[in-house]
Write an enzyme that holds these catalytic residues in place. Structure first.
Site, PDB file in Angstrom:
ATOM      1  CG  HIS B  12     -18.560  23.796 -16.968  1.00 12.09           C
ATOM      2  ND1 HIS B  12     -19.504  23.144 -17.710  1.00 12.09           N
ATOM      3  CD2 HIS B  12     -18.259  24.918 -17.650  1.00 12.09           C
ATOM      4  CE1 HIS B  12     -19.752  23.851 -18.804  1.00 12.09           C
ATOM      5  NE2 HIS B  12     -18.995  24.931 -18.794  1.00 12.09           N
ATOM      6  CG  HIS B  59     -15.439  24.908 -22.805  1.00 12.80           C
ATOM      7  ND1 HIS B  59     -15.740  23.812 -22.047  1.00 12.80           N
ATOM      8  CD2 HIS B  59     -16.208  25.916 -22.329  1.00 12.80           C
ATOM      9  CE1 HIS B  59     -16.658  24.146 -21.136  1.00 12.80           C
ATOM     10  NE2 HIS B  59     -16.954  25.418 -21.292  1.00 12.80           N
TER      11      HIS B  59
END
Lengths: 130, 280
Positions: B12, B59
């Site tokens: 990703h 994240h």
């Protein structure tokens, strides 16, 4: 008794474990604040004043002001957080990665195009001392 | 009943999203990456899942260091796109499936997995880059998504074995859901990469190839890989591959590898992608 940290032997790597996460909490939360355009502008307008709003150590503040990317990680920063500071500066992940390895952007990009840094010779600190 | 019919694993990498969003997909550096998903786009269009379960990691977007859940399931009706420091990606918001999501939470908690319930959450590149790669440019994503976030930011991340067993529990949960749904599960992140420190740029093609091979034929062996081996052999961020084991645990023991793509480099990372269909 503390849990063993076998990963202390990894060369050139900062593992963001519970100790680092505790140490870098405010540094990382400062980075997190840069997720809004308003805060990015406020930081840009006066970096020192903005940093002084966070209970970070002077060492951590200096690492931010100097954009010492490895230094920030050593002082408890995490790459996904410091990447937000990089984004604020208009730098990509690859650009800060190059800086952390001490190569130029062109050298680093070339290494990646050639298949990346090999694992041979990069598994243990003892291999970096030679 | 609902059924998990296939699994997709996919890196990703945020730079893929940035290349896509900024019209760089046709540049020589990026073209091979997007070409590598041409088959996958056709495959998923034909497969027509009713719902996706997307296993990914946040994240530092939805979760700062204030709260770091090891496993969290998004139960909201919709998930806005996060601003990760350069403005939100110009992609459609993600529509959830609150009924299936809360059902999975109930079932897996009773199966002794301590899942965090998230009713408000923005989603970042970890979830949206795989959607862009698999579906291309869309006005709206073609089906609802149940996001499953795994902590791979603060060490230690959950073990590969725990992830695999969670996959099993998710499968059981899906199969006890009343609606007749075709579910495809995504495991995202990986493969070998290190984004930080003087060792940044580490890539281990041999490890990655073996991981891809064993994902199909011997996933049990992958559940025994210790954390230190991921860190040493695949770079500090390569440990994200434990998320692929949640996907694999949710599939049949016997699967068919429908497609595989591996490419170095995508920015700092070895991009890995595999499509597994249940053999039954």
């Amino acid at each position: 008794m503390a849990l063993p940290k076998e990963y202390d032997d990894l060369p050139g790597t900062f593992v963001f474990d519970a100790d680092q996460a505790r140490r870098g909490y405010h540094l990382n939360m400062f980075c997190m604040s840069l997720m809004t355009a308003g805060n990015r502008a406020a930081f840009k307008a006066g970096e020192r004043a903005y940093l002084d709003k966070w209970p970070m150590s002077e060492e951590q503040k200096q690492a931010v002001l100097k954009r010492d990317w490895n230094g920030m990680l050593e002082l408890g920063g995490n790459i996904y957080f410091t990447a937000k500071l990089a984004a604020t500066d208009g730098l990509s992940f690859q650009q800060i990665a190059a800086m952390m390895t001490g190569s130029t952007q062109a050298e680093y990009a070339k290494m990646m195009l050639n298949g990346g840094r090999p694992v041979e010779g990069n598994r243990s600190k003892s291999e970096w001392k030679k | 009943m609902a059924r998990i019919v296939a699994g997709v694993a996919c890196s990703h990498i945020p730079a893929i999203g940035a290349a896509w969003d900024n019209g760089k997909a046709d540049e020589p550096y990026w073209r091979p990456v997007f070409d590598g998903f041409e088959y996958s786009k056709k495959w998923i269009a034909k497969f027509k899942p009713d719902v996706l379960i997307v296993v990914y990691n946040d994240h530092a977007s939805a979760f700062s260091l204030e709260i770091v859940p090891t496993f969290a399931i998004g139960c909201a009706a919709e998930f806005p796109i996060a601003d990760e420091g350069w403005g939100p990606r110009p992609v459609p918001k993600v529509i959830g499936h609150p009924e299936l999501a809360s059902h999975i939470v109930q079932s897996t908690v009773l199966d002794e997995f301590d899942i965090t319930i998230v009713n408000k959450m923005e989603v970042d590149h970890g979830l949206t880059v795989p959607l862009s790669l698999m579906f291309g440019r869309r006005e709206a994503w073609p089906c609802p998504v149940v996001p499953l976030c795994v902590n791979v930011v603060v060490y230690p991340v959950p073990t590969g074995h725990r992830c695999y067993m969670l996959g099993r529990a998710i499968r059981k949960a899906v199969e006890s859901f009343d609606l007749d749904l075709r579910v495809v599960i995504f495991g995202t992140g990986g493969m070998s990469h290190q984004l930080q420190g003087p060792r940044a740029g580490l890539i281990n093609r041999e490890f990655d190839t073996r991981f891809l091979d064993n994902l199909t034929r011997d996933p049990q062996s992958l559940t025994r890989i210790p954390h230190i081996e991921y860190l040493r052999e695949t770079g500090s961020e390569g440990i994200e591959m434990v998320m692929w084991l949640i996907m694999r645990g949710a599939l049949d023991d016997d699967v068919r590898e429908a497609y595989r793509f591996y490419h170095v480099p995508a920015s700092n990372t070895a991009l890995g992608h595999i499509i597994l269909e249940n053999a039954s």
